[in-house]
Design an enzyme around this catalytic site. Structure first.
Site, PDB file in Angstrom:
ATOM      1  N   TYR A 148       0.849  -1.200   0.000  1.00 13.12           N
ATOM      2  CA  TYR A 148       0.000   0.000   0.000  1.00 13.12           C
ATOM      3  C   TYR A 148       0.880   1.244   0.000  1.00 13.12           C
ATOM      4  O   TYR A 148       0.661   2.171  -0.786  1.00 13.12           O
ATOM      5  CB  TYR A 148      -0.944   0.011   1.209  1.00 13.12           C
ATOM      6  N   LYS A 152       1.221   4.271  -2.913  1.00 10.52           N
ATOM      7  CA  LYS A 152       1.022   5.702  -2.654  1.00 10.52           C
ATOM      8  C   LYS A 152       2.311   6.503  -2.889  1.00 10.52           C
ATOM      9  O   LYS A 152       2.253   7.682  -3.226  1.00 10.52           O
ATOM     10  CB  LYS A 152       0.475   5.920  -1.250  1.00 10.52           C
TER      11      LYS A 152
END
Length: 224
Positions: A148, A152
């Site tokens: 994750y 990002k």
């Protein structure tokens, strides 16, 4: 003016859509859940909301859905790339590769698919503003956040690349990188386990979706 917001059926995306409508924009919201899109549109029966149901992970769906817009709705002033998610919370060596694929396909490739179509429209008219919703996870890395966080970080890098490459066409590119925001985000991460999700926000005063929408509106309302 027209704002297009991906992932507009809940959380930050929905809050952005509502705030843009309050600021006299026409709004296009996209999402995978047709029932929620229809419910949102039903609250605004003055023709100021247009909905598109598609999954940002599917490039052909993205292209076909966006190109299906009536010509007058393609003159998009603001694109808010909000669609994104986290799945699971484990060390990378215990990771679920299906979770990895979903996060990368949504957070990175989905953003690219939508931005490619819309930025070309903006280039043609020499105006527009793209706002990518990143995360503090795109600036730092936390335990068990590996993929994750990587997705990002990619959003942060793409934002900077898009800014450089679109500047000559008078198209602006910005990003908002929030910390913990109490939305459906953690429920999705823990696949519907609300008890686990609620624990994420214990011990501090978290942000809410409207805080992020306020930042997005501020950024996109600055003078050229």
């Amino acid at each position: 003016k027209i704002a297009l917001i991906t992932g507009g059926t809940s959380g930050i995306g929905k809050a952005c859509a509502e705030l843009y409508l309050k600021n006299d924009f026409n709004v296009i919201i996209t999402g995978r859940r047709l029932d929620r899109l229809a419910e949102f549109k039903s609250q605004f029966e003055d023709g100021r909301v247009h909905v598109l149901c598609f999954d940002v992970r599917n490039e052909s769906q993205v292209i076909d859905s966006l190109n299906s817009l009536p010509e007058e709705w393609k003159n998009i002033d603001i694109l808010v790339n909000n669609a994104g998610l986290a799945l699971g919370l484990s060390r990378f060596f215990d990771g679920n590769s299906q979770h990895w694929d979903t996060m990368i396909d949504t957070n990175v490739k989905g953003l690219l698919y939508v931005s490619k179509v819309v930025s070309n429209w903006m280039k043609n008219v020499q105006k527009g503003h793209i706002v990518n919703i990143g995360s503090i996870a795109g600036k730092e890395v936390y335990m068990n956040g590996n993929v994750y966080c990587a997705s990002k970080h990619a959003v942060d890098a793409l934002t900077q690349a898009m800014r450089i490459e679109l500047a000559e066409f008078n198209v602006r590119v910005s990003a908002v990188h929030p910390g913990a925001v109490d939305t459906e985000f953690s429920e999705v991460r823990f696949e519907g386990d609300k008890e686990k999700a609620d624990q994420v926000y214990v011990g501090f005063e978290n942000l809410i979706a409207e805080d992020i929408a306020d930042a997005v509106i501020y950024i996109t309302s600055r003078k050229p």
